[in-house]
Structure formats: structure tokens, C-alpha cells
Design an enzyme around this catalytic site. Structure first.
Site, mmCIF file in Angstrom:
data_model
loop_
_atom_site.group_PDB
_atom_site.id
_atom_site.type_symbol
_atom_site.label_atom_id
_atom_site.label_comp_id
_atom_site.label_asym_id
_atom_site.label_seq_id
_atom_site.Cartn_x
_atom_site.Cartn_y
_atom_site.Cartn_z
ATOM 1 C CB CYS A 82 8.518 -39.284 -3.394
ATOM 2 S SG CYS A 82 10.326 -39.296 -3.352
ATOM 3 C CB CYS A 213 17.502 -29.849 -1.646
ATOM 4 S SG CYS A 213 18.381 -29.203 -3.085
#
Length: 396
Positions: A82, A213
Site C-alpha cells: 500500500c 474500511c
């Protein structure tokens, strides 16, 4: 590093849900062209390119850049989970600051599929094996829950147990993200939600619900990085400079502390931030805008403390006082962050860069934070890597 590196141009495409996406090569080429146009520089003058993506075949970077130009320059493909986009930026900035090149392009994109993140290979050791082993004594594995949610949900639960943090505080962070994203035409989720709606959404793991999320997202973003001399010679805007930048990876404390917050990168964050503050002479109190890695609402709260925006254990008070939004001490994720803008893994770090460049230029529109001269970026990748970048507005 002997000279400054300036972000002369940024570009990005609106983030989308996977079923609405264009191909990675289309998005990537478009973001690159927009960054070049924003800078006012021809691709022929770019000497190196660093292209980040996580889910894609090797040399996808070339496939995205060849439509922009066939100039024969080095194109380096980057994958750091990420933190991939910021890793590409780190390399581009390093190339310029070292004197290796005068102008470099950092590009990131991701063409994702619906559903939670998954491992690409089942026939070899997972890069998360050491993390799984360290986490096992602290929490049970849930085969039905996404692996990333288990890490970050466990970290949020750790903060709750240590400091009495309430689940509703994580919900408040998700609500704030939607409020900020409402003013961002690049964001996926701009409709507003309430704390009650966030808490009532399906449970995922630990304190996490679905609306806490980040969504699977597709998109691309890019930045043109150059030296001050190059900008002057070509009449480019050199008003945004990378004042300091640091990349960190895990140390023994990640695995030996018995703390889920450290498993998900708290120490990486704290170390990178400390290096940036020391190198720049800037303190957290000097910051008015920050783009940080809110892949889950729990991680945003933990990162407030990791970056030193508030003392350890005080993040809930920081949130409830409104110090993380407009009218407070430091506006976090004015773009809407990963939670609402979206999280196309390879593009995220460069989308953060674009937002902060716009903030420093004073061109962020309804998202504009008043009086911005410094801006901090935090991009985290499990497995692991963390990049913290401090930008400054200087006289052009």
C-alpha cells in the site's frame, strides 16, 4: 542529497469502483499526461520514470507510459504494497536530489477487483508469515474476515484495551472522511453517513465495521519531480518543495513488543516521522494539514499518535475535540482519505501528494485549508514500508 527536489506538476483521475474502471494503462497514461500538463513540461524532458502498482504483470509501467511517449528512458516498476505510490515518489525525489537526473516522473495506478485484498500466490511462503506468527499469540484468526482487517482491527482493539477508546470514536473518523470527500470530485464515496449508520454496518473484525474500511478502488495519480535549476530553465512552478522525506521498514520491535499496533506499522510511522521532523526542523505543532494512511478508521486514530499529532493514548480526545478537521488544530485527510476517496494501492501515495500540492498552491477549492505553508504525507504498506514526506510552499 545535495539539492532540493520540487513537485512541479501533479495529476490524477477520479477514483472509481472496480466495475466502473478503465484499464490500468488508460488510467496511468491519463494521470501521467495530466501531471506533465500541470507542470508544463514535455515528456521528452523526463529522464527517468518510477511506476508503482501492486496487482499487475511485470512491465505494466511501460504499458502505461508508452502511449505517453517512446523516449527510451529507464522505467522502473515498483511494488511495495500500500506504500507503493510513495515508494515511487521516494525514488523519483532521490534521483533528483542526488543529481542523477534533473527531472523524473512518479506514476502509480491500480486496477483492482471487487472484494477484500488477497494474496496472489498460494504455492510459496507468504511475505506476511512473520507477521502472522507474531500476531498469533495476541488474537485468534478468523477465516471469514479479510486478513488486513484482522491486523488493523486487532490494532484498534489493542488501543481500546489500553486507553479505553470507544468504538464510536472510530465511527466518528469514518463520518469525518465522508464530510471531507463531499468536496472532492475525485472521491468514490461522497454521500454522508452518521456515526449510528457506521456502527450499524456489518461487523468485519474487532471494532471494525464495513464503513470503517476502505473500499477496493481503481485509479491513477502522478507527479513530476525536478530540480530548482530545471524548473527555472523551463519556466516551471517550483513553489512546492520536498523539504524532508524518509522511508522505513520494520525493526525487531514490530515482532517482539506483543502489540498489534506495532504489527501494523506504528513504529515504522513513528521512526519515519521523527526522521522527517529532525531533518526539517519542523514539529507536529507546525502542521495544519496532513494526508495519512487511513486504510481503516482504526489506523487513522493510531497514526495520529504515531505521527506525534497528539500524545500516545490521547487520540480519542483529539477526535472528539474536533482537532482532526476544519476548525481544529490539523485537518487530516481533506481529500476524504482512503476511507472515502478510495484506495487503489499503487496510486494512493501519489494521490496524497496531489492533494497536498493543491493545498500548498491554494487551489484545493472547497477543501482548502487556510494558511497552509507545510503539509505532511504518510503512506504505509504492511510487509512493510512507510514513507513520510514533508512538503513546503516556498517563493516561486
Amino acid at each position: 542529497m545535495s539539492r532540493s527536489a520540487h513537485v512541479a506538476g501533479v495529476g490524477m483521475v477520479p477514483f472509481t469502483k472496480p466495475r466502473e474502471t478503465q484499464g490500468y494503462e488508460v488510467m496511468g497514461a491519463r494521470a501521467a499526461r495530466e501531471a506533465l500538463q500541470d507542470a508544463g513540461v514535455d515528456y521528452d524532458l523526463v529522464q527517468q520514470a518510477y511506476v508503482g502498482y501492486v496487482y499487475g504483470d511485470s512491465t505494466s509501467g511501460q504499458a502505461a507510459l508508452y502511449p505517453v511517449g517512446l523516449t527510451g528512458i529507464p522505467v522502473v516498476n515498483v511494488n511495495n504494497n500500500c506504500s507503493t505510490g510513495s515508494s515511487a515518489l521516494f525514488l523519483a525525489r532521490q534521483a533528483v536530489a542526488s543529481g542523477a537526473v534533473e527531472c523524473a516522473l512518479a506514476l502509480g495506478f491500480e486496477q483492482m477487483v471487487n472484494g477484500a485484498l488477497a494474496m496472489g500466490y498460494s504455492d510459496r511462503t507468504s511475505p506476511f508469515a512473520i507477521f502472522d506468527e507474531a500476531a498469533r499469540p495476541m488474537q485468534e484468526r478468523d477465516e471469514k474476515a479479510p486478513f488486513a482487517a484482522q491486523y488493523f482491527g486487532g490494532a484498534g482493539r489493542e488501543h481500546m484495551e489500553r486507553y479505553g477508546t470507544e468504538q464510536a470514536t472510530f465511527a466518528a473518523i469514518a463520518v469525518k472522511a465522508r464530510k471531507h470527500a463531499a468536496n472532492n470530485p475525485y472521491a468514490v464515496f461522497r454521500e454522508q453517513v452518521t456515526e449510528e449508520e457506521v456502527l450499524a454496518s456489518p461487523a468485519i473484525y474487532g471494532p471494525l465495521t464495513r464503513l470503517m474500511c476502505c473500499p477496493p478502488t481503481c485509479g491513477a495519480a502522478a507527479a513530476v519531480v525536478c530540480s530548482e535549476d530545471f524548473a527555472r530553465r523551463h519556466g516551471l512552478d517550483a513553489s512546492v518543495v520536498v523539504r524532508a522525506q524518509a522511508m522505513t521498514t520494520d525493526t525487531a520491535s514490530t515482532f517482539e513488543a506483543g502489540d498489534m499496533r506495532r504489527i501494523v506499522g506504528y513504529d515504522l510511522t513513528a521512526s519515519a516521522a521523527a526522521q522527517v521532523y529532525e531533518a526539517s526542523g519542523v514539529s507536529p505543532e507546525d502542521l495544519r494539514v496532513v494526508e495519512l494512511h487511513d486504510c481503516f478508521a482504526t489506523n487513522e486514530l493510531i497514526t495520529y499518535e504515531g505521527l506525534g499529532l497528539t500524545p500516545e493514548g490521547s487520540a480519542e480526545k483529539f477526535v472528539r475535540a474536533g482537532d482532526n478537521t476544519y476548525g481544529g488544530r490539523v485537518v487530516t485527510n481533506p481529500s476524504g482519505g482512503l476511507l472515502s476517496k478510495g484506495h487503489p494501492l499503487g496510486a494512493t501515495g501519489l494521490a496524497q501528494c496531489a492533494e497536498l500540492v493543491w493545498q500548498l498552491r491554494g487551489t484545493a477549492g472547497a477543501r482548502q485549508v487556510d494558511g497552509v505553508t507545510l503539509a505532511l504525507q504518510h503512506n504505509l504498506g504492511l510487509g512493510g514500508a512507510c514513507v513520510v514526506t514533508l512538503y513546503e510552499r516556498v517563493a516561486a
